[in-house]
Write an enzyme that holds these catalytic residues in place. Structure first.
Site, PDB file in Angstrom:
ATOM      1  N   ASP A  12       0.878  -1.166   0.000  1.00 34.34           N
ATOM      2  CA  ASP A  12       0.000   0.000   0.000  1.00 34.34           C
ATOM      3  C   ASP A  12       0.917   1.218   0.000  1.00 34.34           C
ATOM      4  OD1 ASP A  12      -1.596   2.156   0.610  1.00 34.34           O
ATOM      5  OD2 ASP A  12      -2.305   1.377   2.543  1.00 34.34           O
ATOM      6  N   LYS A  74       3.076  11.430  -3.956  1.00 31.86           N
ATOM      7  CA  LYS A  74       1.993  10.735  -4.660  1.00 31.86           C
ATOM      8  C   LYS A  74       0.992  11.725  -5.256  1.00 31.86           C
ATOM      9  CE  LYS A  74      -1.502   7.161  -3.683  1.00 31.86           C
ATOM     10  NZ  LYS A  74      -1.841   6.095  -2.719  1.00 31.86           N
ATOM     11  N   ASP A 182     -12.715   5.722   2.062  1.00 32.78           N
ATOM     12  CA  ASP A 182     -11.282   5.727   2.398  1.00 32.78           C
ATOM     13  C   ASP A 182     -10.785   7.159   2.480  1.00 32.78           C
ATOM     14  OD1 ASP A 182      -8.515   5.597   2.529  1.00 32.78           O
ATOM     15  OD2 ASP A 182      -8.290   4.159   0.892  1.00 32.78           O
TER      16      ASP A 182
END
Ligand code: ADP
Ligand code: MG
Length: 507
Positions: A12, A74, A182
């Site tokens: 992850d 990211k 999430d």
């Protein structure tokens, strides 16, 4: 000789924290601790003079050498360069992600021995360019990336696995509809899925790649800074190291406020100090609009799936930020349901990735697939076309978002003039009619059209999304496939990738 089977490893790769899991001998996912003994590794890279440091130590450097620290790379995937200059140079964001992955690999190898096959997770809402950048980061870190998988799908797989597969998850008709919410550090994802023993089907997905716990932190930082200015007349945010220290304090305060109704935060700068008490209520008020954005997207996603709350069996919470009590209160009130906390919000995604890796390895060894995963595309795919009436460029959508994958579409282009040598197709992803507001995947150029074609010769361009959201393009003329390439605007070339791989991972 019988080669031992490679370990099934899932990663992850989070915006703020990353985790690695692998399947044990009984096929159960286990999170691996990093070299510091933690389950989570901050996705932070510190460019020290002679060394590159990743993780907890890099986070510490934010208070003393903020200018040399890269975080949330990211969020920049898909751009050519990370926003900040580090040690005198700019790096592609995927290289920074590769350093994070490389640390995870080295630490994991200390425990399970050398390996290179992995599955890496991506937000469901990632566009194609960011998906490719993630695979490239894995390659540069010395991995053989077997697949990428959407984070909510991975969480759902871990959930299904934990519920004992065939027995517990399914409702009477063998199907269970879940909504995965999430909220991590840097991204927000919401996905509606239909799951059964052996099928994980995504019905709709939406999200925000620039909304997460960091934004909650920033509200606290700004609140404290404004208060500091009011009392002391200077802005502590003007010095990057002070700002870094203040951010670490505020992030800590935020965590305390998840467990207690008040907390203190201190800030000192230029010989002056301010200490403030923050109540949970104050914090919730200053971040209400952020939470509302997630509520809005959640409702919209349910609608996009064509469902109502009564159709949803479970609401699954994933991501560290779902520990904030306000998140649960909001979700409970809009869904009218008890929330499911059965999976670990920090580990579920890595666990699901490891399970997917295990299934892929089984398939490589000739076993029949036990599970099918069906995704949708999270952004519409289009080509840039010229509107004949206005002569303006517009996004001609070929595959609308939330279409079940894999999917293929084709479009016929015509040569403008006789003996045309090449054609150029510009590919975009996004919902806007204006190509400028879409994500640019790149151009597909066919340079060697057969000689002597008359004007208006049809050239067929086919687009295909694989299950994992990656795109391939084919071009053909009169049934014959032509050579072509996607020239990507913001991707590294194969040679650049190989040289980064050597530099970062030594492989
Ligand atoms: P990502 O996958 O985006 O990296 P994670 O799912 O690991 O994110 O979540 C990290 C975020 O969760 C950070 O912003 C962190 O501050 C937040 N977080 C972790 N624990 C808590 C807590 N107890 N209360 C509030 N926020 C928390
Ligand atoms: Mg995450």
């Amino acid at each position: 000789m019988n080669q031992p089977r490679p370990r099934a490893v899932g990663i992850d790769l989070g915006t703020t924290f990353s985790a690695v899991a692998c399947l044990d001998d009984l096929g159960r996912p286990q999170t691996l601790n990093n070299g510091e003994g933690d389950k989570l590794t901050p996705s932070v890279v510190f460019f020290e003079e002679s060394e590159i440091v990743v993780g907890k130590e890099a986070v510490k450097a934010i208070s003393t050498a903020a200018a040399q620290v890269a975080e949330c790379a990211k969020r920049d995937l898909g751009n050519r360069m990370y926003e900040k200059v580090l040690g005198g140079r700019q790096y592609p964001p995927e290289a920074l992600e590769a350093w994070v992955l490389n640390k995870l690999r080295i630490d994991a190898e200390h425990q399970i021995g050398a390996f290179d096959k992995v599955v890496i997770t991506v937000p469901a809402y990632f566009d194609e360019v960011r998906r490719k950048a993630t695979q490239d980061a894995g390659y540069m870190a010395g991995f053989d990336v077997m697949d990428i998988i959407n984070e909510p799908t991975a969480a759902a797989i871990a959930f299904g696995f934990q519920q004992g597969g065939e027995h517990a998850i399914a409702a009477a008709d063998g199907m269970c509809r879940i909504l995965v919410y999430d909220l991590g550090g840097g991204t927000f994802d919401v996905t509606v899925m239909e799951i059964s023993r052996d099928q994980f089907v995504t019905l709709a997905t939406d999200g925000d790649v620039r909304l997460g716990g960091r934004d909650w932190d920033q509200r606290l930082v700004d609140y404290v800074a404004e208060e500091f200015i009011r009392r002391c007349g200077v802005d502590p945010r003007e010095d990057p190291n002070t700002e870094g220290r203040l951010w670490r304090e505020c992030e800590d305060t935020k965590r305390t406020l998840s467990a207690r109704s008040k907390a203190n935060v201190a800030c000192d700068y230029k010989g002056q100090a301010v200490r403030l008490e923050i109540t949970r209520q104050m914090f919730e008020e200053m971040t209400r609009d952020l939470l509302d954005r997630t509520a809005f997207t959640t409702r919209q996603t349910l609608q996009a799936a064509g469902l109502q709350w009564s159709d949803i069996d479970r609401v699954l919470l994933v991501g560290g930020s779902t520990r904030m009590p306000a998140v649960c209160e909001m979700l409970q009130s809009i869904t009218g349901k008890e929330l499911d906390r059965s999976v670990s919000p920090d580990e579920a995604v890595a666990h699901g990735a490891a399970i997917h890796a295990g299934l892929l390895l089984e398939r490589h060894h000739g076993q029949a697939p036990r599970v099918t995963i069906k995704n949708v595309n999270s952004h519409s795919l289009g080509v840039v076309a010229r509107d004949s009436a206005t002569q303006r460029q517009r996004n001609a959508i070929l595959i609308p978002r939330n279409t079940s994958l894999p999917v293929a579409a084709k479009r016929i282009f015509k040569t403008h003039k006789a003996s045309q040598k090449s054609i150029l197709v510009q590919i975009v992803e996004g919902e806007s009619a204006s190509p400028d507001d879409c994500s640019q995947i790149g151009k597909c150029s066919v340079r060697e059209l057969p000689p002597g074609l008359p004007a208006d010769t049809p050239i067929e361009v086919g687009f295909r999304y694989a299950e994992n959201g990656r795109l391939t393009v084919t071009v053909s003329c009169a049934g014959k496939e032509l050579c072509h390439e996607i020239q990507r605007d913001n991707s590294l070339t194969q040679e650049q990738l190989a040289s980064w791989r050597q530099y970062i991972s030594g492989r």
